[in-house]
Write an enzyme that holds these catalytic residues in place. Sequence first.
Site, PDB file in Angstrom:
ATOM      1  N   ASP A 240       0.824  -1.201   0.000  1.00 33.46           N
ATOM      2  CA  ASP A 240       0.000   0.000   0.000  1.00 33.46           C
ATOM      3  C   ASP A 240       0.863   1.258   0.000  1.00 33.46           C
ATOM      4  O   ASP A 240       1.955   1.252   0.575  1.00 33.46           O
ATOM      5  CB  ASP A 240      -0.896  -0.005   1.242  1.00 33.46           C
ATOM      6  CG  ASP A 240      -2.145   0.826   1.053  1.00 33.46           C
ATOM      7  OD1 ASP A 240      -2.478   1.120  -0.109  1.00 33.46           O
ATOM      8  OD2 ASP A 240      -2.776   1.178   2.051  1.00 33.46           O
TER       9      ASP A 240
ATOM     10  N   ASN B  47       1.377   3.395  -2.980  1.00 33.96           N
ATOM     11  CA  ASN B  47       1.925   3.842  -4.265  1.00 33.96           C
ATOM     12  C   ASN B  47       1.420   5.231  -4.650  1.00 33.96           C
ATOM     13  O   ASN B  47       2.189   6.092  -5.099  1.00 33.96           O
ATOM     14  CB  ASN B  47       1.553   2.852  -5.375  1.00 33.96           C
ATOM     15  CG  ASN B  47       2.255   1.518  -5.222  1.00 33.96           C
ATOM     16  OD1 ASN B  47       3.226   1.395  -4.496  1.00 33.96           O
ATOM     17  ND2 ASN B  47       1.742   0.506  -5.913  1.00 33.96           N
TER      18      ASN B  47
ATOM     19  N   ARG C 225      -0.444   9.148 -10.163  1.00 36.70           N
ATOM     20  CA  ARG C 225      -0.506   7.915  -9.366  1.00 36.70           C
ATOM     21  C   ARG C 225       0.185   6.749 -10.067  1.00 36.70           C
ATOM     22  O   ARG C 225       0.799   5.895  -9.423  1.00 36.70           O
ATOM     23  CB  ARG C 225      -1.968   7.553  -9.082  1.00 36.70           C
ATOM     24  CG  ARG C 225      -2.636   8.469  -8.065  1.00 36.70           C
ATOM     25  CD  ARG C 225      -4.097   8.090  -7.882  1.00 36.70           C
ATOM     26  NE  ARG C 225      -4.264   6.722  -7.434  1.00 36.70           N
ATOM     27  CZ  ARG C 225      -4.206   6.347  -6.160  1.00 36.70           C
ATOM     28  NH1 ARG C 225      -3.980   7.242  -5.210  1.00 36.70           N
ATOM     29  NH2 ARG C 225      -4.380   5.077  -5.827  1.00 36.70           N
TER      30      ARG C 225
ATOM     31  N   GLU D 249     -11.989  -5.431  -5.215  1.00 39.11           N
ATOM     32  CA  GLU D 249     -12.545  -4.081  -5.045  1.00 39.11           C
ATOM     33  C   GLU D 249     -11.823  -3.033  -5.891  1.00 39.11           C
ATOM     34  O   GLU D 249     -12.349  -1.939  -6.127  1.00 39.11           O
ATOM     35  CB  GLU D 249     -12.479  -3.657  -3.576  1.00 39.11           C
ATOM     36  CG  GLU D 249     -13.421  -4.426  -2.641  1.00 39.11           C
ATOM     37  CD  GLU D 249     -12.925  -5.829  -2.341  1.00 39.11           C
ATOM     38  OE1 GLU D 249     -13.768  -6.717  -2.159  1.00 39.11           O
ATOM     39  OE2 GLU D 249     -11.685  -6.032  -2.301  1.00 39.11           O
ATOM     40  N   ASN D 250     -10.623  -3.340  -6.348  1.00 39.38           N
ATOM     41  CA  ASN D 250      -9.835  -2.360  -7.095  1.00 39.38           C
ATOM     42  C   ASN D 250     -10.426  -2.013  -8.453  1.00 39.38           C
ATOM     43  O   ASN D 250     -10.034  -1.003  -9.065  1.00 39.38           O
ATOM     44  CB  ASN D 250      -8.396  -2.850  -7.294  1.00 39.38           C
ATOM     45  CG  ASN D 250      -7.550  -2.775  -6.043  1.00 39.38           C
ATOM     46  OD1 ASN D 250      -6.559  -3.487  -5.901  1.00 39.38           O
ATOM     47  ND2 ASN D 250      -7.935  -1.924  -5.093  1.00 39.38           N
ATOM     48  N   TRP D 251     -11.372  -2.822  -8.943  1.00 37.20           N
ATOM     49  CA  TRP D 251     -12.024  -2.478 -10.203  1.00 37.20           C
ATOM     50  C   TRP D 251     -12.771  -1.154 -10.101  1.00 37.20           C
ATOM     51  O   TRP D 251     -13.086  -0.519 -11.114  1.00 37.20           O
ATOM     52  CB  TRP D 251     -13.004  -3.578 -10.621  1.00 37.20           C
ATOM     53  CG  TRP D 251     -12.364  -4.889 -10.933  1.00 37.20           C
ATOM     54  CD1 TRP D 251     -12.416  -6.028 -10.174  1.00 37.20           C
ATOM     55  CD2 TRP D 251     -11.577  -5.217 -12.082  1.00 37.20           C
ATOM     56  NE1 TRP D 251     -11.700  -7.039 -10.779  1.00 37.20           N
ATOM     57  CE2 TRP D 251     -11.170  -6.577 -11.951  1.00 37.20           C
ATOM     58  CE3 TRP D 251     -11.154  -4.505 -13.198  1.00 37.20           C
ATOM     59  CZ2 TRP D 251     -10.385  -7.215 -12.906  1.00 37.20           C
ATOM     60  CZ3 TRP D 251     -10.368  -5.138 -14.156  1.00 37.20           C
ATOM     61  CH2 TRP D 251      -9.997  -6.481 -13.998  1.00 37.20           C
TER      62      TRP D 251
ATOM     63  N   ARG E 105       1.877  -4.988   6.323  1.00 41.96           N
ATOM     64  CA  ARG E 105       1.141  -3.976   5.567  1.00 41.96           C
ATOM     65  C   ARG E 105       1.898  -2.660   5.643  1.00 41.96           C
ATOM     66  O   ARG E 105       2.276  -2.204   6.723  1.00 41.96           O
ATOM     67  CB  ARG E 105      -0.276  -3.788   6.093  1.00 41.96           C
ATOM     68  CG  ARG E 105      -1.018  -2.715   5.277  1.00 41.96           C
ATOM     69  CD  ARG E 105      -2.488  -2.906   5.226  1.00 41.96           C
ATOM     70  NE  ARG E 105      -3.050  -1.955   4.255  1.00 41.96           N
ATOM     71  CZ  ARG E 105      -4.317  -1.930   3.893  1.00 41.96           C
ATOM     72  NH1 ARG E 105      -5.151  -2.814   4.385  1.00 41.96           N
ATOM     73  NH2 ARG E 105      -4.761  -1.050   3.013  1.00 41.96           N
TER      74      ARG E 105
ATOM     75  N   ARG F 231      -5.284  -2.361   8.787  1.00 44.88           N
ATOM     76  CA  ARG F 231      -6.479  -3.175   8.573  1.00 44.88           C
ATOM     77  C   ARG F 231      -6.123  -4.294   7.613  1.00 44.88           C
ATOM     78  O   ARG F 231      -5.098  -4.255   6.946  1.00 44.88           O
ATOM     79  CB  ARG F 231      -7.638  -2.326   8.048  1.00 44.88           C
ATOM     80  CG  ARG F 231      -7.351  -1.604   6.745  1.00 44.88           C
ATOM     81  CD  ARG F 231      -8.542  -0.761   6.291  1.00 44.88           C
ATOM     82  NE  ARG F 231      -8.250  -0.069   5.038  1.00 44.88           N
ATOM     83  CZ  ARG F 231      -7.649   1.117   4.966  1.00 44.88           C
ATOM     84  NH1 ARG F 231      -7.276   1.743   6.072  1.00 44.88           N
ATOM     85  NH2 ARG F 231      -7.421   1.688   3.795  1.00 44.88           N
TER      86      ARG F 231
END
Length: 226
Positions: free
Chosen positions: A2, A4, A15, A49-51, A173, A179
């Site tokens: 996580d 980027n 991004r 979920e990244n879609w 993480r 989380r």
Amino acid sequence: MDGNGRWAKKRFLPRIAGHKQGMDTVRTVTRAASDMGIKVLTLYAFSTENWGRPQQEVSYLMSLPVTFFNKFVPELIEQNVRVMVMGDITKLPDSTRQATEKAIADTAQNTGMVLNFALNYGGRDEIVRGVRDIARQVAAGDLDPDTIDDATVAQSLMTAPLGDLADPDLLIRTSGEERISNFLLWQIAYSEMVFTDKLWPDFDGDALLDAVKQYAARDRRFGKVK
């Protein structure tokens, strides 16, 4: 992996520049993990979920496996690293899926560390698919519901090919987030966790070693008393 986007924003870059740098970090960390003797390195590359991210960003993320595998598979072969993928890759663009399948095939004979990419993966989706598989076995009369146990469930999950290595010892993480985000929900029941403020593009072999040292200092009792 996580941070980027935040890494890029701090540098006034788009991004996608952060995702590109993150890909280079995958290479660095893979080599470091292999050199340490780690047996399995699982990287959460793209979630179900990244879609929902902007289309331009999703398209770029889908191009990264193609770039990564085309560029680094020879190095992975040299390091004796085997590529594995979990998730529904049938939903990936053809070029991404084909590059992924080729990397799996090209490294299939390697006997060293498993580099396991979670691509179009979600922990809840994995469990739902596993439950459906178990239900089909029961409906076909091939499985007695009263015999269903932890091992039955584990065998229905996407990590089943990893055998005794399916449950990670350590979950890391990056970027200060604390989380789970729908990752390996069954498998991390007794995993040690390390949360670091380092953004993924800044993570490296030294950061990995530090996390492993933290893990090594933990007292793992698995709910029991020593």
